[in-house]
Design an enzyme around this catalytic site. Structure first.
Site, PDB file in Angstrom:
ATOM      1  N   TYR A 115       0.818  -1.208   0.000  1.00 21.10           N
ATOM      2  CA  TYR A 115       0.000   0.000   0.000  1.00 21.10           C
ATOM      3  C   TYR A 115       0.858   1.267   0.000  1.00 21.10           C
ATOM      4  O   TYR A 115       0.661   2.168   0.813  1.00 21.10           O
ATOM      5  CB  TYR A 115      -0.920   0.032   1.227  1.00 21.10           C
ATOM      6  CG  TYR A 115      -1.898  -1.111   1.331  1.00 21.10           C
ATOM      7  CD1 TYR A 115      -2.294  -1.840   0.225  1.00 21.10           C
ATOM      8  CD2 TYR A 115      -2.419  -1.472   2.578  1.00 21.10           C
ATOM      9  CE1 TYR A 115      -3.180  -2.893   0.339  1.00 21.10           C
ATOM     10  CE2 TYR A 115      -3.314  -2.529   2.696  1.00 21.10           C
ATOM     11  CZ  TYR A 115      -3.684  -3.242   1.581  1.00 21.10           C
ATOM     12  OH  TYR A 115      -4.570  -4.277   1.709  1.00 21.10           O
TER      13      TYR A 115
ATOM     14  N   HIS B 218       0.034 -11.847   1.445  1.00 21.79           N
ATOM     15  CA  HIS B 218      -0.801 -10.928   0.687  1.00 21.79           C
ATOM     16  C   HIS B 218      -1.146 -11.472  -0.701  1.00 21.79           C
ATOM     17  O   HIS B 218      -0.276 -11.732  -1.524  1.00 21.79           O
ATOM     18  CB  HIS B 218      -0.074  -9.586   0.540  1.00 21.79           C
ATOM     19  CG  HIS B 218      -0.971  -8.442   0.206  1.00 21.79           C
ATOM     20  ND1 HIS B 218      -0.560  -7.133   0.241  1.00 21.79           N
ATOM     21  CD2 HIS B 218      -2.275  -8.396  -0.167  1.00 21.79           C
ATOM     22  CE1 HIS B 218      -1.549  -6.330  -0.083  1.00 21.79           C
ATOM     23  NE2 HIS B 218      -2.603  -7.087  -0.348  1.00 21.79           N
TER      24      HIS B 218
END
Length: 453
Positions: free
Chosen positions: A82, A150
């Site tokens: 992110y 992830h």
């Protein structure tokens, strides 16, 4: 940037000096059950990223995090993928006011490993170690409460299993991790991976985070092949992230940051969502408000089998609330994200109203000096939202239940070699060096609000 909160008129208590720690203990082979302490509302910080905002550095991230803490939020979800999110969150949690008032044991930090960029993944043990070390440094902490692998659908099962094994080694030998999970989009892949981990290691995965799979548009996470399959594989907690489908379910349409329009929803689905939004407008409602409340309120029940009894955020400044105050049952766990204080305030008002409608909510409201009809109002609001939600789903038609491909057909992992130290720690682009935001049809730039993944 503001680093201390503003006292609200509804606040009756003085600023506390220090918040109490979340109870956690660990012994050889045993530790506190995640489902007994994980807060059911998690603040997601994917919004601290160029995908959702043209300039995440311009956001008042310190003020947002501090305000979230004062309103009872005790868990923050981030990822190295992110953009600058980990660094911005770490800086917000390191302000003197937060350090003094909210000691590190009083909140959860959840982050991820494995995803480096849109088309680059590294699940090797060496990269996992490197990523954990970097996250600890960025977040100014000596341990991480929960670490996910992830987007496991982008790598092979053997690669994902290697990452899980290394995370567990770090947990057991170094004590830098407390719980381990996986995250991703395709429901079937998450189920396959959870079963594989249990079968190959004899130990179930602690948590599986799914995103955009329990929304007004897609509810597959609540199906037998979703949460039931994960529960059968021994998964303890299943957080539902992105209740707005990565920003799809909004009046403004999908968010467009400095990286352009990244959203995978096809134009036909977007058109159906616009029609649903127009329907909500005609009834004096915003699509995103209906979608958010419906997802949060419904997942509390639908996700309860893999939920948690952790303290819910009260939604009110400086007011603590325990799980017993709202009935004592497990609550399905949700991840929400905001970009500014107005969005946070609205989200917390919705959450507070949802809690008021739970068993025990009526007495809690009366004892706290709030409106004595708060429970009744919440139940009526729930019925009204459900009626509008059913019509939205009818408008979506064949697009209701649709899931986009992840990864796209022909995806190739671009990971070729171990990155240099400079590459691994390269600074994220600032707006001056980033692409311009992509205009929407009609020539207007996208307004950023309420995504989230």
């Amino acid at each position: 940037m503001a680093s201390t909160p503003t006292e609200h008129l509804s606040t009756t208590s003085t600023f506390p000096t220090r918040q109490r720690p979340i109870p956690y203990s660990a012994a050889i082979g045993q530790h506190t059950s995640l489902s007994s302490i994980l807060p059911p509302l998690i603040f997601g910080t994917a919004t601290f990223n160029h995908q959702y905002n043209s300039d995440p550095f311009a956001l008042d991230t310190a003020g947002l995090v501090t305000s979230a803490l004062t309103h009872g939020i005790r868990a923050f979800d981030t990822s190295p993928y992110y953009g600058p999110s980990e660094e911005l969150l770490g800086a917000a949690l390191a302000t003197p006011f937060v350090r003094e008032t909210f000691p590190r044991p009083s909140y959860f930090i959840l982050t991820k490993v494995g995803r480096i960029s849109a088309d680059t993944f590294d699940y090797s043990a060496s990269w996992v170690r490197r990523s954990i070390s970097r996250s600890l440094e960025r977040l100014h902490t000596d341990y991480l409460d929960l670490v996910y692998c992830h987007d496991v659908e982008f790598v092979s099962p053997s690669e994902a299993l290697e990452a899980v094994r290394e995370l567990r080694r770090i947990r057991d030998e170094e004590g830098k991790i407390r719980y381990i999970g996986i995250s991703g989009y395709p429901i079937d892949v998450l189920g396959d991976m959870a079963e594989l981990v249990l079968r190959e290691t004899g130990e179930p995965i602690d948590a599986v985070q799914s995103y955009a799979n329990f929304t007004l548009q897609n509810q597959s996470l609540a199906s037998v092949r979703g949460i039931q399959r994960l529960r059968n594989a021994g998964v303890e907690v299943v957080p539902n992230a992105s209740p707005l489908g990565m920003g799809l379910l909004r009046r403004q349409g999908v968010p467009v940051g400095s990286l352009g329009d990244f959203h995978p929803a096809p134009k036909e689905l977007r058109a159906a969502v616009r029609e649903a939004s127009n329907f909500c407008d005609r009834h004096g409602e915003k699509l995103e408000v209906i979608a958010l409340r419906w997802a949060l309120e419904t997942w509390i029940e639908s996700g309860a089998s893999c939920g948690s009894k952790g303290d819910p955020a009260s939604g009110l400044p400086w007011t603590r609330e325990s799980n017993d105050d709202v009935g004592g049952a497990k609550l399905g766990v949700s991840v929400i994200g905001v970009s500014n204080s107005a969005e946070l305030e609205k989200t917390m008002l919705v959450w507070r109203s949802i809690l008021d409608g739970l068993e025990g909510g009526e007495n809690t409201a009366v004892q706290a000096g709030r409106w004595y009809r708060a429970w009744e109002w919440s139940r009526n609001r729930k019925a009204a939202v459900r009626m509008l939600a059913e019509e939205v789903q009818e408008i979506l038609g064949s697009w209701f239940g649709y899931a986009w491909a992840s990864p796209d057909e022909g995806f190739v992992n671009q990971r070729q070699k171990e990155p240099s130290s400079e590459e691994a720690n390269a600074p994220w682009l600032t707006p001056a060096a980033s692409p311009e935001a992509t205009p929407l049809e009609g020539g207007e730039l996208e307004e950023k609000s309420l995504p989230l993944r």
